[in-house]
Each structure stands twice: as structure tokens, then as C-alpha cells.
Scaffold this active site. Sequence first.
Site, mmCIF file in Angstrom:
data_model
loop_
_atom_site.group_PDB
_atom_site.id
_atom_site.type_symbol
_atom_site.label_atom_id
_atom_site.label_comp_id
_atom_site.label_asym_id
_atom_site.label_seq_id
_atom_site.Cartn_x
_atom_site.Cartn_y
_atom_site.Cartn_z
ATOM 1 N N VAL A 30 0.858 -1.183 0.000
ATOM 2 C CA VAL A 30 0.000 0.000 0.000
ATOM 3 C C VAL A 30 0.891 1.227 0.000
ATOM 4 O O VAL A 30 1.785 1.354 0.838
ATOM 5 C CB VAL A 30 -0.928 0.028 1.235
ATOM 6 C CG1 VAL A 30 -1.743 1.314 1.260
ATOM 7 C CG2 VAL A 30 -1.841 -1.184 1.247
ATOM 8 N N GLY A 31 0.678 2.116 -0.968
ATOM 9 C CA GLY A 31 1.478 3.330 -1.040
ATOM 10 C C GLY A 31 0.618 4.526 -1.346
ATOM 11 O O GLY A 31 -0.607 4.425 -1.461
ATOM 12 N N LYS B 207 -3.437 -4.160 -9.215
ATOM 13 C CA LYS B 207 -2.925 -2.846 -8.810
ATOM 14 C C LYS B 207 -3.981 -1.784 -9.066
ATOM 15 O O LYS B 207 -4.426 -1.583 -10.194
ATOM 16 C CB LYS B 207 -1.651 -2.503 -9.596
ATOM 17 C CG LYS B 207 -1.090 -1.113 -9.293
ATOM 18 C CD LYS B 207 0.180 -0.852 -10.090
ATOM 19 C CE LYS B 207 0.763 0.517 -9.784
ATOM 20 N NZ LYS B 207 2.011 0.758 -10.545
ATOM 21 N N GLY C 117 10.775 -12.259 -6.076
ATOM 22 C CA GLY C 117 11.951 -11.544 -5.591
ATOM 23 C C GLY C 117 11.662 -10.587 -4.461
ATOM 24 O O GLY C 117 10.601 -10.629 -3.826
ATOM 25 N N ASP D 211 11.036 7.556 -13.480
ATOM 26 C CA ASP D 211 10.976 7.635 -12.016
ATOM 27 C C ASP D 211 11.733 6.462 -11.388
ATOM 28 O O ASP D 211 11.283 5.879 -10.401
ATOM 29 C CB ASP D 211 9.517 7.638 -11.558
ATOM 30 C CG ASP D 211 9.372 8.021 -10.081
ATOM 31 O OD1 ASP D 211 10.218 8.776 -9.578
ATOM 32 O OD2 ASP D 211 8.410 7.555 -9.451
#
Length: 304
Positions: free
Chosen positions: A102-103, A120, A189, A225
Site C-alpha cells: 500500500v502506497g 494494482k 523476488g 521515475d
Amino acid sequence: MVQNVAGLVAELEPEDVHLLSGVEHGMRFSEWVARSKLPEFSGLTPENVDYRLERCLDRELIERKTIQYEGYKLTYEGYDALALHTFAERETITGVGASLGVGKESDVYEVESYRPLALKYHREGITEFRAVDKERAYTADREHVSSLYTARVAAEREFDALETLYPDVSVPQPIDHNRHAIVMAKMDGVELSRTRLEDEQIRGVLDLLLEEVQSAYAEGYVHGDMSEYNVFVAADGVTIFDWPQAVPTGHDNAAEYLVRDVENVLGYFERKYPGSTDAVEAATVADAIRDGDFECVAGLADAS
């Protein structure tokens, strides 16, 4: 924090979805949709609209506000519900599992399907993206811009980039897209920021990451980014994710963004593993990437 609506979607009746879709349609024209317009936009009778409004308000899928008129708009939960309902109808996914992250710009969940997938939801805020719009034209052609629309455009841009890049570049495989949501292959990963590489791995991982940046450039995109927070490292290589702000290589600022991406990558490795990589200017690496000549940082350092 936006709540996971998977449980609510199972409770929705077809008329609830029509009501939510009607509010969504009305939000193309104004932030708050007049109650009087909802029968027309949803295809429901006024009496059914009244009933569905209360059901959706109780589930926090919409908000109500009285201004000069009684108006409604979707919450992020309501927008999530519409996207999730569409994925379920398409049989892209059969259920939603645990949160994977969660961002401030996205929420990611594990989803049930024929293989391990991730869902997403984009959460880009309108204030942040108005500044970006001036450079990258996210929503420059619209007078009325909602945060939901901004998130939708960001998802569309990311899905388009992933479809172009996969499989020639190591990015998550795109599976499906609706509104502000993307279904993609679940990555293996660990996030680069949380990885502690062994001394003998440092240069190899750095070179591998920059090779992927070069591959993306060859396919027509600059990430825009790059950081240690949007790279996964696994036994079989690296995966670069989060591409909504990517720009085509023909963009006026593509060269500047490429140098910045390389600076971010080189800077991170130097901060975390000081003295373990060769000193080289980011502009030199970026030039090699643009020319398709990048092979390793050490080779560029020796040549300079």
C-alpha cells in the site's frame, strides 16, 4: 486508507452496479452528480435510484454532498468495486487475497486466478498530477479533472507501456486493465531497497538493471521515475515496475529523464555500497544507453 472492497462486490446487485456506473458517467461532467440526473444516467426508476443510493452510501461506495443541489460522487471504494466487478465478469480473476503493498500512489493485492497474479489500483492524487500534467499531458485536455480520472489515465498509460515493453524488457506481464486498475503477473523476488547484495553481486546487478533501462529505451520508453523502490531482485534477474509516468523516447524531456533515472540508480548503489562500483558520470551512461552501446559500468569508467 482505501478499504479492500472484495467482500462488498459479492453483495452488490445488478441495479447497484447500474447506479454506480451512472454516478461514474455523471462525473465526466461535474465533480458532484445531481440526484435528479441519476435516473437518466443509470437507467433506473427514481424510486430504485433512491433505494440504491442508500445501499451504496451504507457501503461507503459513494459520497453525498448538498451544495446548490444534492450531489453524489464515487469514492475510491466505489471505483474499485466497478473495476473489480468488470474483472470478475471477464473471469480475469476469481478472488482477491492479501495485500502486497500500500502506497500513496497505488494499492496492490494478490488475486486468485489460473496463475499467481497481482491487482494494482492506481491512487494518484489530483494535486500532485496537476503539476505533472504540465510536463506530461496526463489530463491537459480536460477542464474538469477528478482524482479518479487522473488515476484512470495513469493506469492506461502504465498498461500501454507494459504491453509495449513485455517480454523484451523485464517488466510484469500485463494481463488485463479496467478503469484505474491493472491485473499483472505477480513478481518474484525482493524490492531492491530491502536487498543486501553480496560483494560479488553488486556490479552484476547494477549492470543488469542498466541493461534493462537500455532495453526499455530500445523499445521506445524512458521510465522517468527509477529508484530502488520500483525494482525487484530475484535469482533469475531484476524486474522494473511502476511505469505510469514513463515517456516515449521522442518526448521533449526524454533525454533529461533518462539521465535522471541513471543518476538515481548510480546514486543508490554508491550510497548503499560505497566504493563497490566504478565512478562514472550518469550522462556518459545515458549516452551509451541511447546509442545501444551500454555493456557495463566498468567499461565506461575505463574509457573515460
